[in-house]
Scaffold this active site. Structure first.
Site, PDB file in Angstrom:
ATOM      1  N   GLY A  29       0.824  -1.223   0.000  1.00 21.58           N
ATOM      2  CA  GLY A  29       0.000   0.000   0.000  1.00 21.58           C
ATOM      3  C   GLY A  29       0.850   1.262   0.000  1.00 21.58           C
ATOM      4  O   GLY A  29       2.008   1.251   0.420  1.00 21.58           O
ATOM      5  N   TYR A  86     -14.763  -0.207  13.837  1.00 22.74           N
ATOM      6  CA  TYR A  86     -14.243  -0.077  12.474  1.00 22.74           C
ATOM      7  C   TYR A  86     -15.382  -0.082  11.446  1.00 22.74           C
ATOM      8  O   TYR A  86     -15.623   0.897  10.755  1.00 22.74           O
ATOM      9  CB  TYR A  86     -13.243  -1.202  12.211  1.00 22.74           C
ATOM     10  CG  TYR A  86     -12.700  -1.198  10.810  1.00 22.74           C
ATOM     11  CD1 TYR A  86     -11.789  -0.242  10.403  1.00 22.74           C
ATOM     12  CD2 TYR A  86     -13.115  -2.161   9.877  1.00 22.74           C
ATOM     13  CE1 TYR A  86     -11.309  -0.217   9.101  1.00 22.74           C
ATOM     14  CE2 TYR A  86     -12.635  -2.147   8.580  1.00 22.74           C
ATOM     15  CZ  TYR A  86     -11.735  -1.176   8.197  1.00 22.74           C
ATOM     16  OH  TYR A  86     -11.273  -1.159   6.901  1.00 22.74           O
ATOM     17  N   ASP A 140      -5.446   8.857   9.975  1.00 18.47           N
ATOM     18  CA  ASP A 140      -6.793   8.617   9.473  1.00 18.47           C
ATOM     19  C   ASP A 140      -7.942   8.601  10.471  1.00 18.47           C
ATOM     20  O   ASP A 140      -7.764   8.612  11.677  1.00 18.47           O
ATOM     21  CB  ASP A 140      -6.808   7.361   8.612  1.00 18.47           C
ATOM     22  CG  ASP A 140      -7.408   7.681   7.255  1.00 18.47           C
ATOM     23  OD1 ASP A 140      -7.830   8.827   7.061  1.00 18.47           O
ATOM     24  OD2 ASP A 140      -7.470   6.779   6.395  1.00 18.47           O
ATOM     25  N   ASP A 497      -4.039  50.499  24.702  1.00 18.66           N
ATOM     26  CA  ASP A 497      -4.695  50.206  23.424  1.00 18.66           C
ATOM     27  C   ASP A 497      -6.202  50.314  23.683  1.00 18.66           C
ATOM     28  O   ASP A 497      -6.638  50.338  24.835  1.00 18.66           O
ATOM     29  CB  ASP A 497      -4.297  48.790  22.983  1.00 18.66           C
ATOM     30  CG  ASP A 497      -5.170  48.264  21.878  1.00 18.66           C
ATOM     31  OD1 ASP A 497      -5.306  48.971  20.869  1.00 18.66           O
ATOM     32  OD2 ASP A 497      -5.740  47.157  22.029  1.00 18.66           O
ATOM     33  N   ASP A 678      -3.825  44.179  23.371  1.00 18.15           N
ATOM     34  CA  ASP A 678      -4.340  42.811  23.175  1.00 18.15           C
ATOM     35  C   ASP A 678      -3.902  42.141  21.876  1.00 18.15           C
ATOM     36  O   ASP A 678      -3.918  40.929  21.785  1.00 18.15           O
ATOM     37  CB  ASP A 678      -5.871  42.793  23.222  1.00 18.15           C
ATOM     38  CG  ASP A 678      -6.482  43.344  21.952  1.00 18.15           C
ATOM     39  OD1 ASP A 678      -6.039  44.423  21.513  1.00 18.15           O
ATOM     40  OD2 ASP A 678      -7.381  42.693  21.389  1.00 18.15           O
TER      41      ASP A 678
END
Ligand code: GDG
Length: 750
Positions: A29, A86, A140, A497, A678
């Protein structure tokens, strides 16, 4: 360097038993080949199910020992586990949903219970072997929970995950009853890989919609960790297919095919029996071709291999019956004594036969309804020594993103499919070669070894970057410390800020005006004449003027382009130049059109593309694309791109909050400097301030700041807790005189 632990549902071996002894042949495979170069190296190992059932302890031991010689570790599963985890959860739930065939899904709770317990079994196997410094690579959809299960015990582990099948759009993924758990499971990884950018984008969309996580470009922030989500298109072992070309057995098979199919063009299809492969649609298209183009009868044959799979499951059995029926019907209608329109085989063949077919066929037809990648089309390309032949490829296969020289089709469009076959069969050899050569280069270059090493390399690169080192949380003690320093200081500089720091970061940019509570906190600070308070923001100066113009406060707008000292007028540090803005504005507009809710803000010295109001998943992808485009377009200009929270800002380089902050620090002597911000644009300010004073970041992202708060509310609390002028009696001033001040700023540098 530690070992690499590869984990997949199945081990990459074929088991055989002779004379009471087990032996194991490496499987051919793609995954086994691709990772062969990885797992056989040093002490690397592969964990997975060996593919057979046994309760016998002696047998298990024997199998484990034999596997150990090949650096393989078995996870033994029972028949019931395979049935539920499975066949059930993986193949009756995840497979159909991930392949956009959600109506085939069977949401059985027992499947889920087994899926969880088998994933835990795999986790135990990994944890038994894992040692600090090891790299873990999980494969997978059978093991989506495994990354998190490992992460829970091994905080520092480097975990990669690769999904071989598609990741569906959020609208499909949300159908899963266990969607949250599955996403959380996957997010235990540091790196999540898919075959295509679309899959990666779908995953980011799901993380942002379902778990409300912050996703930025290709990363997801989960608590204090960064997870990278990227595309790694898998290739094939091209050398194996090149070697097969001249193999004796293969050549014999080709001779046989030549005599059987003399004078007939061959269209080849090879698939496992599955409803995602589009086998029926392909037959219908071939039927249409024969019906409408009688001139092709007896001149073309469809050679169709369907590899048996799960045909005891009713849905698969039905599909098989349909294929049998339709191919039988076509043959019955069109066959002659010397010609079969369809040569249909329901079985698998040795690779020597596949190679012969890949070489002999004129056209390879790969038309899945959905496919993660599809390796058959790449194998066909690698098997064409004369660079001839035509590939027809479904746009729904991951491979279509790379093999753009193929004839790309929508597999649902039967007429188009039929036309594509005619086009392929009639394509001049010159055109065939031009396309094939380009695809061959690609298949050679991006082969399976390249895929495996890119993923491994990326995991190595990620190691230091993914672990975010949070700043110290502003605690009771540290806020006490900040207050003490504040009280003792004669002269203080407080730089704040605005969005996300003093008010919550809202998706509506216009809804962020200061509330009374905030104005009161700021007024208290301003009232103390020892304080210089500066709002230092990316906002345009007109907005800051509207909100704070009535206060005796300093303001820095557009990250430093505009400055207003308390009681004075606004001044711009730059001469206005609009040429570059004129060029970029239409591009930003196009991106706003493509991500509804996003918009462009034109400031005097910069352009900002805001996407906080747009769908997060779409906008992140567009933002990514836009960054790339703009970087390219402005490469030769003195411009700078900043990516803040849901905003991309392009401005003249040389302007940033750091420079603006430094100008203040150098302008006078301060005994106490505090900077709170931030987003990334505040990092420049932290860099400028950190040697001189106290820096506080809102949120837990990686930062240069020394402290962090969880939200703007905590920042407000901190500011509110600083003793105000009214409360301090004159004796405090006296006290201050006898305590020596540490000095920062201009004079301290002398
Ligand atoms: C997943 C994803 C993704 C086929 N018939 C025979 C045979 N084959 C071999 C082919 C090829 C492989 O099987 C099938 O390739 P796929 O790409 O379809 O891969 P899968 O393993 O089914 O599925 C898929 C892939 O993972 C890799 O990530 O591309 O999208 O679904 O190599 O040659 N081999 C032999 N006889 C046959 O009859 N010997």
């Amino acid at each position: 360097m530690g070992k690499c632990i590869i984990i997949s549902n199945r081990l990459p071996v074929k088991v055989s038993r002779a004379d009471g002894k087990y032996s194991f042949q490496p499987s051919e495979g793609g995954l086994a080949t691709g990772l062969g170069s990885v797992y056989k190296k040093q002490n690397n190992i592969w964990i997975g199910w060996p593919g057979l059932f046994t309760d016998d302890l002696q047998q298990k031991k024997q199998i484990s020992q034999a596997l150990l010689e090949q650096q393989l570790f078995p996870v033994f599963l029972t028949a019931e586990e395979i049935n539920q985890y499975y066949e059930g959860f993986s193949n009756e739930i995840l497979w159909p949903v991930f392949h956009y065939m959600s109506t085939y899904a069977r949401y059985e709770n027992s499947y889920w219970e087994y899926y969880v317990s088998v994933n835990k079994k795999f986790a135990d196997a990994v944890l038994n072997i894992y040692q600090p410094g090891d790299t873990i690579w999980i494969h997978d959809y059978h093991l989506l929970l495994l990354p998190q299960l490992i992460r829970q015990s091994k905080q520092d582990a480097v975990i990669g995950f690769f999904q071989h099948i598609p990741f569906p759009s959020f609208e499909l993924f949300r159908l899963l009853p266990w969607r949250k758990e599955l996403l959380e499971g996957l997010l235990g990884a540091d790196l999540i890989g898919f075959h295509t950018y679309d899959d990666a984008r779908h995953f980011l969309g799901a993380a942002s919609h379902i778990l409300s996580l912050n996703t930025s470009l290709n990363t997801v922030m989960i608590e204090d960790r960064k997870v990278a989500v990227e595309a790694f298109p898998m290739g094939i072992d091209d050398k194996k297919f090149t070697m097969l070309i001249n193999d004796r057995e293969v050549q014999k098979n080709i001779q046989h095919l030549k005599s059987t199919f003399s004078g007939v063009e061959m269209i080849l299809t090879i698939d496992r029996l599955d409803y995602s492969k589009g086998i029926l649609q392909r037959l219908q298209a071939f039927d249409l071709l024969l019906e409408h183009r009688p001139d092709w009868r007896e001149k073309v044959s469809l050679y169709m291999i369907v590899v048996p799979s799960r045909d005891t499951v009713p849905m698969y059995r039905d599909l098989r019956n349909e294929i049998d029926k339709l191919s039988g019907n076509i043959n019955a209608r069109y066959r002659t004594n010397t010609w079969h329109p369809i040569n249909y085989f329901y079985r698998s063949f040795p690779v020597e036969m596949l190679s012969a077919l890949y070489q002999f066929a004129n056209v390879c037809l790969v038309t899945p309804m959905r496919d993660g990648m599809n390796l058959v089309c790449k194998e066909f390309i690698a098997s064409r020594p004369q660079s001839d032949g035509v590939l027809i490829l479904s746009e729904m296969a991951g491979a279509a993103k790379e093999l753009t020289d193929a004839i790309i089709v929508n597999p649902n469009n039967i007429a188009e499919l039929s036309q594509a076959m005619i086009k392929a069969l009639s394509m001049p050899e010159e055109d065939q070669k031009r396309s094939m050569q380009r695809m061959q280069e690609l298949v050679r270059k991006y082969n399976v070894q390249h895929w495996a090493s890119s993923f491994m390399q990326r995991m190595e690169d990620l190691e230091p970057a993914t672990v975010v080192t949070p700043a110290n949380q502003v605690s009771f003690l540290s806020s006490q410390y900040i207050r003490n320093r504040y009280v003792r200081a004669k002269k203080r500089l407080i730089m704040l800020d605005y969005d996300g720091t003093l008010v919550s970061f809202t998706t509506d940019i216009n809804a962020a005006s200061p509330d009374d509570a905030l104005l009161e906190i700021l007024q208290d600070l301003v009232d103390d004449d020892r304080n210089k308070v500066v709002i230092i923001s990316g906002r345009p100066h007109t907005i800051l003027e509207k909100w704070f113009g009535h206060m005796h406060i300093d303001m820095v707008a557009e990250h430093g382009v505009w400055v207003k000292k308390a009681g004075k007028n606004w001044e711009s540090s730059l001469k206005e130049s609009n040429t570059w803005k004129k060029q970029l504005l239409p591009i930003l507009q196009v991106y706003s059109d493509r991500a509804p809710g996003a918009f462009t803000e034109e400031k005097s010295q910069s352009l900002a593309w805001h996407y906080r109001g747009a769908d997060p998943a779409t906008a992140e992808v567009k933002a990514n694309e836009l960054m790339r485009n703009i970087r390219y377009l402005i490469a030769d200009q003195p411009l700078h791109i900043l990516q803040g929270s849901k905003v991309i800002e392009i401005k003249n380089s040389g302007i940033n909050k750091g420079k603006a902050a430094l100008a203040y620090i150098n302008d006078a002597t301060y005994h106490f400097i505090l900077a709170i911000g931030d987003d990334v644009t505040d990092e420049d300010m932290f860099m400028a301030v950190k040697a001189h004073g106290i820096t506080v970041k809102i949120g837990n992202r990686k930062t240069e700041a020394a402290y962090n708060c969880n939200s703007y509310k905590e920042a407000r609390q901190l500011l509110h807790s600083l003793p105000s002028r009214h409360l301090l009696s004159k004796w405090l001033d006296k006290l201050i005189h006898i305590v020596p001040y540490p000095e920062f700023g201009r004079e301290s540098k002398k």
